[in-house]
Design a protein around this motif. Structure first.
Motif, PDB file in Angstrom:
ATOM      1  N   LEU A 151       1.196  -1.710   0.050  1.00  0.00           N
ATOM      2  CA  LEU A 151       0.222  -0.227  -0.003  1.00  0.00           C
ATOM      3  C   LEU A 151       0.717   1.360   0.085  1.00  0.00           C
ATOM      4  O   LEU A 151       0.663   2.591  -0.462  1.00  0.00           O
ATOM      5  CB  LEU A 151      -1.147   0.044   1.089  1.00  0.00           C
ATOM      6  N   VAL A 152       1.672   1.057   1.225  1.00  0.00           N
ATOM      7  CA  VAL A 152       2.775   2.210   1.443  1.00  0.00           C
ATOM      8  C   VAL A 152       3.171   2.583  -0.239  1.00  0.00           C
ATOM      9  O   VAL A 152       3.214   4.095  -0.794  1.00  0.00           O
ATOM     10  CB  VAL A 152       4.081   2.770   1.987  1.00  0.00           C
ATOM     11  N   ALA A 153       3.803   1.227  -1.379  1.00  0.00           N
ATOM     12  CA  ALA A 153       4.153   1.488  -1.953  1.00  0.00           C
ATOM     13  C   ALA A 153       3.363   1.821  -3.252  1.00  0.00           C
ATOM     14  O   ALA A 153       3.997   2.933  -3.951  1.00  0.00           O
ATOM     15  CB  ALA A 153       5.148   0.002  -3.020  1.00  0.00           C
ATOM     16  N   VAL A 154       2.041   1.950  -3.603  1.00  0.00           N
ATOM     17  CA  VAL A 154       1.448   2.197  -4.114  1.00  0.00           C
ATOM     18  C   VAL A 154       1.127   4.079  -4.314  1.00  0.00           C
ATOM     19  O   VAL A 154       1.419   4.326  -4.972  1.00  0.00           O
ATOM     20  CB  VAL A 154       0.129   1.237  -4.435  1.00  0.00           C
ATOM     21  N   MET A 155       1.020   4.091  -2.244  1.00  0.00           N
ATOM     22  CA  MET A 155       1.189   5.555  -2.915  1.00  0.00           C
ATOM     23  C   MET A 155       1.555   6.346  -3.370  1.00  0.00           C
ATOM     24  O   MET A 155       2.479   7.434  -3.842  1.00  0.00           O
ATOM     25  CB  MET A 155       0.411   5.903  -1.273  1.00  0.00           C
ATOM     26  N   ALA A 156       3.154   6.254  -2.586  1.00  0.00           N
ATOM     27  CA  ALA A 156       4.889   6.476  -3.664  1.00  0.00           C
ATOM     28  C   ALA A 156       4.854   6.558  -4.972  1.00  0.00           C
ATOM     29  O   ALA A 156       4.700   7.591  -5.274  1.00  0.00           O
ATOM     30  CB  ALA A 156       5.803   5.838  -2.825  1.00  0.00           C
ATOM     31  N   VAL A 157       4.554   5.834  -5.145  1.00  0.00           N
ATOM     32  CA  VAL A 157       4.315   5.338  -6.913  1.00  0.00           C
ATOM     33  C   VAL A 157       3.006   6.719  -7.739  1.00  0.00           C
ATOM     34  O   VAL A 157       3.317   7.398  -8.093  1.00  0.00           O
ATOM     35  CB  VAL A 157       4.070   3.929  -7.663  1.00  0.00           C
ATOM     36  N   THR A 158       2.468   6.774  -6.854  1.00  0.00           N
ATOM     37  CA  THR A 158       1.225   7.455  -7.445  1.00  0.00           C
ATOM     38  C   THR A 158       1.580   9.059  -7.464  1.00  0.00           C
ATOM     39  O   THR A 158       1.522  10.045  -8.102  1.00  0.00           O
ATOM     40  CB  THR A 158       0.008   7.865  -6.909  1.00  0.00           C
ATOM     41  N   ILE A 159       1.699   9.060  -5.910  1.00  0.00           N
ATOM     42  CA  ILE A 159       2.166  10.635  -6.128  1.00  0.00           C
ATOM     43  C   ILE A 159       3.631  10.828  -6.736  1.00  0.00           C
ATOM     44  O   ILE A 159       3.587  12.080  -6.892  1.00  0.00           O
ATOM     45  CB  ILE A 159       2.914  10.885  -4.104  1.00  0.00           C
ATOM     46  N   ALA A 160       4.224  10.180  -6.710  1.00  0.00           N
ATOM     47  CA  ALA A 160       5.377  10.461  -7.598  1.00  0.00           C
ATOM     48  C   ALA A 160       5.329  11.297  -8.239  1.00  0.00           C
ATOM     49  O   ALA A 160       5.904  11.364  -9.507  1.00  0.00           O
ATOM     50  CB  ALA A 160       6.818   9.048  -7.864  1.00  0.00           C
ATOM     51  N   LEU A 161       4.497   9.852  -9.728  1.00  0.00           N
ATOM     52  CA  LEU A 161       3.956  10.631 -10.446  1.00  0.00           C
ATOM     53  C   LEU A 161       2.936  11.407 -10.912  1.00  0.00           C
ATOM     54  O   LEU A 161       2.429  11.492 -11.375  1.00  0.00           O
ATOM     55  CB  LEU A 161       2.661   8.771 -11.041  1.00  0.00           C
ATOM     56  N   SER A 162       3.098  12.609  -9.934  1.00  0.00           N
ATOM     57  CA  SER A 162       1.792  13.462  -9.567  1.00  0.00           C
ATOM     58  C   SER A 162       0.133  13.613  -9.841  1.00  0.00           C
ATOM     59  O   SER A 162       0.713  13.986 -11.377  1.00  0.00           O
ATOM     60  CB  SER A 162       2.414  14.339 -10.685  1.00  0.00           C
ATOM     61  N   PRO A 163      -0.475  13.094  -8.926  1.00  0.00           N
ATOM     62  CA  PRO A 163      -1.387  12.593  -9.137  1.00  0.00           C
ATOM     63  C   PRO A 163      -2.598  14.036  -9.428  1.00  0.00           C
ATOM     64  O   PRO A 163      -2.268  15.011  -9.221  1.00  0.00           O
ATOM     65  CB  PRO A 163      -1.941  12.239  -8.176  1.00  0.00           C
ATOM     66  N   ALA A 205      -5.102  10.359  -1.752  1.00  0.00           N
ATOM     67  CA  ALA A 205      -5.680  10.266  -0.439  1.00  0.00           C
ATOM     68  C   ALA A 205      -6.319   9.457   0.350  1.00  0.00           C
ATOM     69  O   ALA A 205      -6.729   9.147   2.071  1.00  0.00           O
ATOM     70  CB  ALA A 205      -7.027  11.357  -0.633  1.00  0.00           C
ATOM     71  N   VAL A 206      -6.916   7.861   0.085  1.00  0.00           N
ATOM     72  CA  VAL A 206      -7.586   7.554   1.029  1.00  0.00           C
ATOM     73  C   VAL A 206      -6.250   5.896   1.601  1.00  0.00           C
ATOM     74  O   VAL A 206      -6.180   5.487   2.293  1.00  0.00           O
ATOM     75  CB  VAL A 206      -7.915   6.403   0.079  1.00  0.00           C
ATOM     76  N   ILE A 207      -4.787   6.174   1.086  1.00  0.00           N
ATOM     77  CA  ILE A 207      -4.066   5.360   1.422  1.00  0.00           C
ATOM     78  C   ILE A 207      -2.853   5.489   2.727  1.00  0.00           C
ATOM     79  O   ILE A 207      -3.364   4.590   3.684  1.00  0.00           O
ATOM     80  CB  ILE A 207      -2.901   4.825   0.399  1.00  0.00           C
ATOM     81  N   PRO A 208      -3.089   6.640   3.476  1.00  0.00           N
ATOM     82  CA  PRO A 208      -2.535   6.884   4.350  1.00  0.00           C
ATOM     83  C   PRO A 208      -3.575   7.047   5.910  1.00  0.00           C
ATOM     84  O   PRO A 208      -3.495   5.699   6.566  1.00  0.00           O
ATOM     85  CB  PRO A 208      -2.253   8.182   4.533  1.00  0.00           C
ATOM     86  N   ALA A 209      -4.900   6.126   5.464  1.00  0.00           N
ATOM     87  CA  ALA A 209      -6.124   5.747   5.865  1.00  0.00           C
ATOM     88  C   ALA A 209      -6.167   4.786   6.322  1.00  0.00           C
ATOM     89  O   ALA A 209      -6.709   4.326   6.988  1.00  0.00           O
ATOM     90  CB  ALA A 209      -7.847   7.093   5.453  1.00  0.00           C
ATOM     91  N   VAL A 210      -5.736   3.948   5.065  1.00  0.00           N
ATOM     92  CA  VAL A 210      -6.281   2.821   4.847  1.00  0.00           C
ATOM     93  C   VAL A 210      -5.368   1.977   5.663  1.00  0.00           C
ATOM     94  O   VAL A 210      -5.225   1.039   7.025  1.00  0.00           O
ATOM     95  CB  VAL A 210      -6.212   2.471   3.810  1.00  0.00           C
ATOM     96  N   VAL A 211      -3.993   2.504   5.091  1.00  0.00           N
ATOM     97  CA  VAL A 211      -2.731   2.159   6.030  1.00  0.00           C
ATOM     98  C   VAL A 211      -2.812   1.790   8.026  1.00  0.00           C
ATOM     99  O   VAL A 211      -2.545   1.261   9.002  1.00  0.00           O
ATOM    100  CB  VAL A 211      -0.931   2.409   5.766  1.00  0.00           C
ATOM    101  N   GLY A 212      -3.172   2.994   8.487  1.00  0.00           N
ATOM    102  CA  GLY A 212      -3.410   4.149   9.561  1.00  0.00           C
ATOM    103  C   GLY A 212      -4.953   3.323  10.300  1.00  0.00           C
ATOM    104  O   GLY A 212      -4.612   2.430  11.683  1.00  0.00           O
ATOM    105  N   GLY A 213      -5.609   3.575   9.392  1.00  0.00           N
ATOM    106  CA  GLY A 213      -6.967   1.893  10.202  1.00  0.00           C
ATOM    107  C   GLY A 213      -6.079   0.632  10.270  1.00  0.00           C
ATOM    108  O   GLY A 213      -6.432  -0.103  10.899  1.00  0.00           O
ATOM    109  N   SER A 214      -5.928   0.000   9.326  1.00  0.00           N
ATOM    110  CA  SER A 214      -5.270  -1.651   9.253  1.00  0.00           C
ATOM    111  C   SER A 214      -4.634  -1.523  10.718  1.00  0.00           C
ATOM    112  O   SER A 214      -4.695  -2.693  11.611  1.00  0.00           O
ATOM    113  CB  SER A 214      -4.705  -1.459   7.786  1.00  0.00           C
TER     114      SER A 214
END
Length: 137
Positions: free
Chosen positions: A20-32, A42-51
């Motif tokens: 999940l963190v890798a997907v978020m990093a790639v998404t941000i690196a590609l400038s969403p 936007a959702v991945i930090p909440a999913v990681v913390g909630g998990s």
């Protein structure tokens, strides 16, 4: 495998969070720029913390009380702050990371959240014996 992180085996938890963190990093690196990319980032930090909280068998209500606002804040950060350039990305990233840190690592913010927002005993305080494995501060 269940969709409830509380039921996941220990051997699955780390790789899933890492992916999940890798997907978020790639998404941000590609400038969403697309709506889908903004939602993912936007959702991945909440999913990681909630998990992580769910791994400790905390209730969904407790988890959603801070992860839903985090997802909204993350979406706002991703939508607005990039117009400020690198400074916007840095400030936005720090604010989201600080939010996740405050709850995942059981800082005083978490205690305040339980007292003031949820109005219930802090997990591990002895009032909730089901959560006795959570470290106390």
């Amino acid at each position: 495998m269940s969709f409830d992180p509380a039921l996941w085996r220990e051997s699955f938890r780390g790789p899933i969070l890492g992916a999940l963190v890798a997907v978020m990093a790639v998404t941000i690196a590609l400038s969403p720029r697309s709506v889908v990319a903004v939602v993912v980032a936007a959702v991945i930090p909440a999913v990681v913390g909630g998990s992580i909280w769910r791994f400790d068998h905390l209730s969904w209500t407790d988890i959603l009380s801070w992860t839903a606002p985090l997802a909204v804040w993350s979406a706002a950060v991703i939508s607005i702050l990039p117009s400020l350039g690198s400074v916007g990305w840095i400030l936005g990233g720090i604010s989201v990371a600080g939010w996740v840190y405050a709850f995942v690592f059981w800082t005083p913010v978490t205690g305040w959240w339980y007292r003031s927002v949820l109005r219930k005993p802090y997990p591990g305080s002895g009032a909730d014996s089901a959560l006795r494995d959570i470290p106390r501060r």
